[in-house]
Design a protein around this motif. Structure first.
Motif, PDB file in Angstrom:
ATOM      1  N   VAL A  55       0.832  -1.199   0.000  1.00 28.04           N
ATOM      2  CA  VAL A  55       0.000   0.000   0.000  1.00 28.04           C
ATOM      3  C   VAL A  55       0.872   1.256   0.000  1.00 28.04           C
ATOM      4  CG1 VAL A  55      -1.865   1.225   1.186  1.00 28.04           C
ATOM      5  CG2 VAL A  55      -1.729  -1.272   1.341  1.00 28.04           C
ATOM      6  N   LEU A  56       0.521   2.218  -0.840  1.00 33.52           N
ATOM      7  CA  LEU A  56       1.157   3.537  -0.868  1.00 33.52           C
ATOM      8  C   LEU A  56       0.197   4.544  -0.250  1.00 33.52           C
ATOM      9  CD1 LEU A  56       3.345   5.557  -1.861  1.00 33.52           C
ATOM     10  CD2 LEU A  56       2.081   5.662  -4.034  1.00 33.52           C
ATOM     11  N   ASP A  57       0.643   5.245   0.790  1.00 29.44           N
ATOM     12  CA  ASP A  57      -0.170   6.264   1.460  1.00 29.44           C
ATOM     13  C   ASP A  57       0.434   7.635   1.145  1.00 29.44           C
ATOM     14  OD1 ASP A  57      -1.771   7.789   3.086  1.00 29.44           O
ATOM     15  OD2 ASP A  57      -1.275   6.744   4.945  1.00 29.44           O
ATOM     16  N   VAL A  58      -0.277   8.446   0.369  1.00 32.70           N
ATOM     17  CA  VAL A  58       0.228   9.736  -0.109  1.00 32.70           C
ATOM     18  C   VAL A  58      -0.333  10.858   0.761  1.00 32.70           C
ATOM     19  CG1 VAL A  58       0.372  11.284  -2.093  1.00 32.70           C
ATOM     20  CG2 VAL A  58       0.377   8.811  -2.444  1.00 32.70           C
ATOM     21  N   ALA A  59       0.556  11.757   1.213  1.00 32.16           N
ATOM     22  CA  ALA A  59       0.192  12.810   2.173  1.00 32.16           C
ATOM     23  C   ALA A  59      -0.341  12.167   3.445  1.00 32.16           C
ATOM     24  CB  ALA A  59      -0.811  13.799   1.578  1.00 32.16           C
ATOM     25  N   ALA A  60       0.471  11.298   4.013  1.00 38.11           N
ATOM     26  CA  ALA A  60       0.026  10.423   5.105  1.00 38.11           C
ATOM     27  C   ALA A  60      -0.203  11.149   6.422  1.00 38.11           C
ATOM     28  CB  ALA A  60       1.057   9.313   5.312  1.00 38.11           C
ATOM     29  N   GLY A  61       0.434  12.313   6.607  1.00 35.42           N
ATOM     30  CA  GLY A  61       0.258  13.011   7.868  1.00 35.42           C
ATOM     31  C   GLY A  61       0.808  12.215   9.037  1.00 35.42           C
ATOM     32  N   ALA A  62       0.102  12.294  10.166  1.00 33.35           N
ATOM     33  CA  ALA A  62       0.586  11.643  11.384  1.00 33.35           C
ATOM     34  C   ALA A  62       0.256  10.158  11.441  1.00 33.35           C
ATOM     35  CB  ALA A  62       0.013  12.347  12.614  1.00 33.35           C
ATOM     36  N   GLY A  63      -0.397   9.626  10.402  1.00 33.27           N
ATOM     37  CA  GLY A  63      -0.411   8.187  10.234  1.00 33.27           C
ATOM     38  C   GLY A  63      -1.596   7.403  10.748  1.00 33.27           C
ATOM     39  N   GLY A  64      -2.699   8.046  11.112  1.00 30.99           N
ATOM     40  CA  GLY A  64      -3.841   7.269  11.594  1.00 30.99           C
ATOM     41  C   GLY A  64      -4.328   6.251  10.588  1.00 30.99           C
ATOM     42  N   GLN A  65      -4.526   6.704   9.341  1.00 31.07           N
ATOM     43  CA  GLN A  65      -4.988   5.784   8.299  1.00 31.07           C
ATOM     44  C   GLN A  65      -3.871   4.848   7.858  1.00 31.07           C
ATOM     45  OE1 GLN A  65      -4.397   9.035   7.728  1.00 31.07           O
ATOM     46  NE2 GLN A  65      -2.615   8.674   6.438  1.00 31.07           N
ATOM     47  N   THR A  66      -2.611   5.263   8.035  1.00 27.24           N
ATOM     48  CA  THR A  66      -1.478   4.391   7.710  1.00 27.24           C
ATOM     49  C   THR A  66      -1.518   3.139   8.580  1.00 27.24           C
ATOM     50  OG1 THR A  66      -0.165   6.380   7.285  1.00 27.24           O
ATOM     51  CG2 THR A  66       1.033   4.307   7.476  1.00 27.24           C
ATOM     52  N   ILE A  67      -1.742   3.336   9.876  1.00 29.94           N
ATOM     53  CA  ILE A  67      -1.790   2.208  10.814  1.00 29.94           C
ATOM     54  C   ILE A  67      -2.963   1.294  10.480  1.00 29.94           C
ATOM     55  CG2 ILE A  67      -1.966   1.541  13.236  1.00 29.94           C
ATOM     56  CD1 ILE A  67       0.627   3.072  12.352  1.00 29.94           C
ATOM     57  N   ALA A  68      -4.116   1.897  10.162  1.00 26.22           N
ATOM     58  CA  ALA A  68      -5.285   1.079   9.819  1.00 26.22           C
ATOM     59  C   ALA A  68      -5.008   0.232   8.573  1.00 26.22           C
ATOM     60  CB  ALA A  68      -6.501   1.980   9.592  1.00 26.22           C
ATOM     61  N   ALA A  69      -4.360   0.835   7.570  1.00 27.10           N
ATOM     62  CA  ALA A  69      -4.019   0.085   6.354  1.00 27.10           C
ATOM     63  C   ALA A  69      -3.013  -1.007   6.653  1.00 27.10           C
ATOM     64  CB  ALA A  69      -3.465   1.043   5.296  1.00 27.10           C
ATOM     65  N   LEU A  89       5.965  13.015   9.565  1.00 35.49           N
ATOM     66  CA  LEU A  89       6.269  11.595   9.356  1.00 35.49           C
ATOM     67  C   LEU A  89       6.924  10.972  10.584  1.00 35.49           C
ATOM     68  CD1 LEU A  89       7.539  11.443   5.662  1.00 35.49           C
ATOM     69  CD2 LEU A  89       5.394  10.527   6.574  1.00 35.49           C
ATOM     70  N   ARG A  90       7.650  11.778  11.341  1.00 27.47           N
ATOM     71  CA  ARG A  90       8.239  11.239  12.575  1.00 27.47           C
ATOM     72  C   ARG A  90       7.137  10.822  13.545  1.00 27.47           C
ATOM     73  NH1 ARG A  90      12.359  15.028  11.337  1.00 27.47           N
ATOM     74  NH2 ARG A  90      11.373  16.732  12.489  1.00 27.47           N
ATOM     75  N   TYR A  91       6.045  11.575  13.560  1.00 30.35           N
ATOM     76  CA  TYR A  91       4.918  11.176  14.405  1.00 30.35           C
ATOM     77  C   TYR A  91       4.272   9.898  13.873  1.00 30.35           C
ATOM     78  CZ  TYR A  91       5.196  15.393  17.209  1.00 30.35           C
ATOM     79  OH  TYR A  91       5.618  16.367  18.077  1.00 30.35           O
ATOM     80  N   ALA A  92       4.197   9.758  12.548  1.00 26.30           N
ATOM     81  CA  ALA A  92       3.655   8.521  11.969  1.00 26.30           C
ATOM     82  C   ALA A  92       4.500   7.327  12.378  1.00 26.30           C
ATOM     83  CB  ALA A  92       3.593   8.647  10.447  1.00 26.30           C
ATOM     84  N   GLU A  93       5.818   7.499  12.345  1.00 24.32           N
ATOM     85  CA  GLU A  93       6.720   6.414  12.770  1.00 24.32           C
ATOM     86  C   GLU A  93       6.513   6.089  14.246  1.00 24.32           C
ATOM     87  OE1 GLU A  93      10.453   8.131  11.815  1.00 24.32           O
ATOM     88  OE2 GLU A  93      10.330   7.672   9.682  1.00 24.32           O
ATOM     89  N   HIS A  94       6.348   7.133  15.059  1.00 21.86           N
ATOM     90  CA  HIS A  94       6.131   6.949  16.497  1.00 21.86           C
ATOM     91  C   HIS A  94       4.824   6.203  16.763  1.00 21.86           C
ATOM     92  CE1 HIS A  94       6.020   7.912  20.787  1.00 21.86           C
ATOM     93  NE2 HIS A  94       4.804   8.404  20.610  1.00 21.86           N
ATOM     94  N   VAL A  95       3.753   6.604  16.045  1.00 22.60           N
ATOM     95  CA  VAL A  95       2.456   5.952  16.223  1.00 22.60           C
ATOM     96  C   VAL A  95       2.541   4.484  15.829  1.00 22.60           C
ATOM     97  CG1 VAL A  95       0.088   5.874  15.336  1.00 22.60           C
ATOM     98  CG2 VAL A  95       1.090   8.055  16.005  1.00 22.60           C
ATOM     99  N   ALA A  96       3.242   4.195  14.721  1.00 22.46           N
ATOM    100  CA  ALA A  96       3.390   2.806  14.277  1.00 22.46           C
ATOM    101  C   ALA A  96       4.140   1.977  15.315  1.00 22.46           C
ATOM    102  CB  ALA A  96       4.101   2.752  12.928  1.00 22.46           C
ATOM    103  N   ALA A  97       5.215   2.554  15.853  1.00 20.06           N
ATOM    104  CA  ALA A  97       5.998   1.834  16.863  1.00 20.06           C
ATOM    105  C   ALA A  97       5.169   1.578  18.117  1.00 20.06           C
ATOM    106  CB  ALA A  97       7.259   2.622  17.200  1.00 20.06           C
ATOM    107  N   GLU A  98       4.425   2.595  18.554  1.00 20.39           N
ATOM    108  CA  GLU A  98       3.576   2.448  19.740  1.00 20.39           C
ATOM    109  C   GLU A  98       2.522   1.366  19.536  1.00 20.39           C
ATOM    110  OE1 GLU A  98       1.767   6.157  20.876  1.00 20.39           O
ATOM    111  OE2 GLU A  98       3.121   6.336  22.592  1.00 20.39           O
ATOM    112  N   ALA A  99       2.023   1.269  18.298  1.00 22.43           N
ATOM    113  CA  ALA A  99       0.970   0.300  18.001  1.00 22.43           C
ATOM    114  C   ALA A  99       1.538  -1.096  17.741  1.00 22.43           C
ATOM    115  CB  ALA A  99       0.165   0.761  16.792  1.00 22.43           C
TER     116      ALA A  99
END
Length: 285
Positions: A55-69, A89-99
């Protein structure tokens, strides 16, 4: 006075805005997921993401939908989250790690230039409230289409029309009037740039996508009060700050107070419910 739109300056400003708003967008994550959850679920369904999907997530932001995908794709799948803002994107990485989600990687990239993304490397692509802000939506769609394998699907969440999105169109209207800003011309980026009937379909068709569907999703913004909605928008909606940039501090405060007063019409005995309708636009490569 005629103001000429400069896409390069707009992108520089947008990047700076999201660098500044990254922490707030992350902090308001639970509110954002409550607001956009239904539209996100529909986007992921329409994109056809299943176990093993790339999956490619474009303009992913802080990653809520990234984690769901990433959860849908599972350990045998993968999600690449791209954004113009490295800070967010650093927040997206942080959210992914936390999850505990290990199948997400990030890439700082302009959504209109996905040349670093593998050609035909993805089964699905998504973009949540991002495509509307690209100055050259056709360039973005061409890059996304290039990244998809034949038969791969792209699904985007965008706003519908201003009259169905009072929680956002009212602040935009107040700020435009006070800052003496003209409405965006057709083809220019903005929250409602793909919302009018037929516009999203034509945009996707021009880019070469097929089997295009547009699904409206009611997405009310629920918060304790109008003042809390204004705090949410004030802290995390970079586009509003860009519009306010030429006003003095007192003039900005007056604008925010007028916005609070106007949004109070959506308060009920049980809290604030701001009208919002999203469209999930999907096409096949």
């Amino acid at each position: 006075m005629t103001v000429t739109f400069d896409p390069a300056t707009f992108k520089q400003t947008t990047r700076a805005q999201w660098e500044n708003a990254a922490e707030a967008w992350h902090r308001w994550g639970p509110t954002i997921e409550d607001w956009l959850g239904a539209a996100t679920d529909e986007m992921l369904r329409a994109a056809g993401i299943t176990s093993g999907s790339r999956v490619l997530d474009v303009a992913a932001g802080a990653g809520g939908q990234t984690i769901a995908a990433a959860r849908l794709a599972g350990p045998t799948g993968h999600v690449l989250a791209t954004d113009i803002s490295p800070g967010i994107l650093r927040y997206a990485e942080h959210v992914a790690a936390e999850a505990g989600v290990a199948n997400v990687t990030t890439l700082e990239a302009d959504g209109e230039d996905l040349s670093e993304v593998a050609e035909q490397g993805y089964d699905a692509a998504i973009s949540r409230v991002g495509l509307i802000y690209f100055p050259d939506q056709q360039a973005a769609l061409a890059g996304i289409r290039r990244a998809l394998r034949p038969g791969g699907r792209f699904s985007a969440v965008v706003y519908s029309t201003p009259d169905r999105n009072g929680f956002f169109s009212i602040p935009v209207g107040v700020i435009r009037r006070r800052a003496q800003l003209p409405p965006p011309a057709p083809g220019q980026p903005g929250p409602f740039s793909l919302g009018a009937p037929g516009v999203a379909e034509q945009t996707f068709t021009t880019a070469g996508f097929q089997d295009i569907t547009v699904t409206p999703v009611p997405s009310p913004v629920r918060l304790p009060s109008a003042a809390e909605c204004v705090r949410f928008e004030r802290e995390s909606f970079g586009a509003l700050h860009q519009m306010l940039s030429n006003l003095t501090d007192p003039a900005r405060e007056a604008a925010w107070q007028e916005i609070t007063d106007e949004l109070a019409q959506f308060e009920t005995p049980t809290g604030f419910t701001g009208p919002c309708e999203m469209l999930v636009v999907t096409g096949t490569r």
